[in-house]
Scaffold this motif. Structure first.
Motif, short mmCIF file in Angstrom:
data_model
loop_
_atom_site.label_atom_id
_atom_site.label_comp_id
_atom_site.label_asym_id
_atom_site.label_seq_id
_atom_site.Cartn_x
_atom_site.Cartn_y
_atom_site.Cartn_z
N ALA A 33 0.85 -1.19 0.00
CA ALA A 33 0.00 0.00 0.00
C ALA A 33 0.89 1.24 0.00
CB ALA A 33 -0.92 0.01 1.21
N GLU A 34 0.43 2.25 -0.70
CA GLU A 34 1.12 3.54 -0.70
C GLU A 34 0.56 4.33 0.48
OE1 GLU A 34 1.05 7.53 -3.42
OE2 GLU A 34 1.02 5.60 -4.46
N SER A 35 1.37 4.54 1.52
CA SER A 35 0.87 5.23 2.72
C SER A 35 1.56 6.57 2.90
CB SER A 35 1.07 4.35 3.96
OG SER A 35 2.42 3.97 4.09
N THR A 36 0.77 7.55 3.30
CA THR A 36 1.25 8.91 3.50
C THR A 36 0.68 9.45 4.80
OG1 THR A 36 1.18 9.27 1.11
CG2 THR A 36 1.33 11.23 2.48
N LEU A 37 1.53 10.05 5.62
CA LEU A 37 1.06 10.71 6.84
C LEU A 37 1.07 12.21 6.61
CD1 LEU A 37 0.24 10.85 9.84
CD2 LEU A 37 2.67 10.72 10.41
N LEU A 38 -0.10 12.82 6.75
CA LEU A 38 -0.23 14.27 6.68
C LEU A 38 -0.49 14.78 8.09
CD1 LEU A 38 -2.66 14.68 3.62
CD2 LEU A 38 -0.17 14.90 3.61
N ASP A 39 0.49 15.43 8.68
CA ASP A 39 0.30 16.04 9.99
C ASP A 39 0.09 17.53 9.76
OD1 ASP A 39 0.40 17.06 12.55
OD2 ASP A 39 2.22 15.98 13.12
N LEU A 40 -1.08 18.02 10.10
CA LEU A 40 -1.40 19.43 9.83
C LEU A 40 -0.44 20.39 10.52
CD1 LEU A 40 -5.30 19.40 9.74
CD2 LEU A 40 -3.66 19.25 7.86
N ALA A 41 0.28 19.93 11.54
CA ALA A 41 1.29 20.77 12.18
C ALA A 41 2.47 21.05 11.25
CB ALA A 41 1.79 20.11 13.47
N ASP A 42 2.64 20.21 10.23
CA ASP A 42 3.77 20.35 9.30
C ASP A 42 3.43 21.19 8.08
OD1 ASP A 42 5.20 18.66 10.98
OD2 ASP A 42 4.73 16.87 9.81
N PHE A 43 2.18 21.64 7.96
CA PHE A 43 1.75 22.34 6.76
C PHE A 43 1.14 23.70 7.10
CE2 PHE A 43 1.48 17.81 5.80
CZ PHE A 43 2.22 17.75 4.63
N ASP A 44 1.27 24.62 6.15
CA ASP A 44 0.65 25.93 6.29
C ASP A 44 -0.60 25.93 5.41
OD1 ASP A 44 0.19 28.58 6.92
OD2 ASP A 44 1.56 29.34 5.38
N VAL A 45 -1.71 25.48 5.98
CA VAL A 45 -2.97 25.37 5.25
C VAL A 45 -3.79 26.63 5.51
CG1 VAL A 45 -5.10 24.03 5.00
CG2 VAL A 45 -2.94 22.85 5.42
N VAL A 46 -4.24 27.27 4.42
CA VAL A 46 -5.03 28.50 4.57
C VAL A 46 -6.47 28.15 4.92
CG1 VAL A 46 -3.55 29.76 2.96
CG2 VAL A 46 -5.64 28.65 2.11
N PHE A 47 -7.20 29.15 5.41
CA PHE A 47 -8.61 28.95 5.70
C PHE A 47 -9.40 28.86 4.40
CE2 PHE A 47 -7.55 30.65 9.91
CZ PHE A 47 -8.17 29.70 10.69
N SER A 48 -10.41 28.04 4.41
CA SER A 48 -11.28 27.88 3.25
C SER A 48 -11.99 29.20 2.94
CB SER A 48 -12.33 26.79 3.54
OG SER A 48 -13.29 26.77 2.52
N ASP A 49 -12.02 29.54 1.65
CA ASP A 49 -12.76 30.73 1.24
C ASP A 49 -13.78 30.40 0.15
OD1 ASP A 49 -11.26 30.41 -1.08
OD2 ASP A 49 -9.96 32.13 -0.69
N GLY A 50 -14.08 29.10 0.00
CA GLY A 50 -15.12 28.69 -0.92
C GLY A 50 -14.64 28.31 -2.31
N ARG A 51 -13.35 28.50 -2.60
CA ARG A 51 -12.82 28.12 -3.91
C ARG A 51 -12.80 26.60 -4.06
NH1 ARG A 51 -6.98 30.56 -4.08
NH2 ARG A 51 -7.32 30.87 -1.87
N ASN A 52 -12.70 26.13 -5.28
CA ASN A 52 -12.47 24.73 -5.56
C ASN A 52 -11.11 24.35 -4.98
OD1 ASN A 52 -11.41 22.36 -7.15
ND2 ASN A 52 -13.44 22.52 -8.05
N TYR A 53 -11.01 23.17 -4.40
CA TYR A 53 -9.76 22.76 -3.76
C TYR A 53 -8.57 22.78 -4.72
CZ TYR A 53 -9.98 18.08 -5.82
OH TYR A 53 -10.00 17.02 -6.69
N MET A 54 -8.82 22.62 -6.02
CA MET A 54 -7.73 22.62 -7.00
C MET A 54 -7.20 24.03 -7.29
SD MET A 54 -8.98 19.69 -9.67
CE MET A 54 -10.68 20.26 -9.78
N ASP A 55 -7.93 25.05 -6.85
CA ASP A 55 -7.52 26.43 -7.10
C ASP A 55 -6.58 26.98 -6.03
OD1 ASP A 55 -9.04 26.43 -9.40
OD2 ASP A 55 -10.80 27.33 -8.44
#
Length: 188
Positions: A33-55
């Motif tokens: 299996a291809e496994s990936t751990l995403l720890d939100l502490a390691d990323f700078d994720v912006v707040f949602s503003d309603g755009r499509n996630y691909m934008d």
């Protein structure tokens, strides 16, 4: 099979500790299996503003696209104020309403009190169901007493984590089989 483990908080260590254990179980039991751990502490994720996630760009785009490409998602979350952290809710807000269609989602929760198990039942599961996830019915609930010095010291928790990973993978395989059988009915 792509399995993404999402550690849904920017603070604290218990959820990350539990997710590290879970990742180790995935890698040992399912090395293909291809496994990936995403720890939100390691990323700078912006707040949602309603755009499509691909934008979105940068970390936000990487996190959302990684989740959208997964076959299975294991969500790890602490319980803050008897609720999910805002960082995890923001991830749900960034994704489309059908983001988890045909995805298996399981949960691992850390909390300071045994009474906080209701957060999963009354908040997290309804959100995942709304987003069309195939939810693994059981989840792992880990209390403060199960940790000591950033280690999980309760053997039962280890057993439940192994079972959660097994149930997640088995459910993915079952749904793949169902979809293949359904597709074969069309004959083209």
């Amino acid at each position: 099979m792509k399995i993404v483990l999402l550690s849904g908080s920017k603070v604290g260590s218990k959820t990350r500790t539990a997710m590290d254990y879970t990742l180790k179980i995935v890698q040992e039991k399912y090395p293909d299996a291809e496994s990936t751990l995403l720890d939100l502490a390691d990323f700078d994720v912006v707040f949602s503003d309603g755009r499509n996630y691909m934008d979105y760009e940068g970390d936000t785009k990487y996190v959302t696209e990684t989740l959208m490409a997964a076959d299975a998602i294991i969500i790890g979350t602490p319980t803050f104020q008897a609720s999910i952290p805002a960082t995890l809710k923001n991830i749900f807000d960034l994704l489309p309403v059908n983001a988890f269609r045909d995805k298996v989602v399981s949960m691992l929760v850390t909390a300071g009190s045994p009474k906080h198990y209701l957060m999963v039942e009354q908040q997290l599961k309804p959100i995942l169901a709304y987003m069309k996830a195939h939810i693994v019915p059981t989840y792992v609930f880990i209390e403060e007493k199960d940790f000591n010095r950033k280690e999980i010291v309760n053997d039962d928790v280890h057993f439940r984590m192994e079972r959660l990973v097994e149930d997640t993978v088995m459910l993915v395989e079952a749904y793949v089989g169902i979809r293949e059988k359904k597709d074969a009915e069309y004959g083209f």
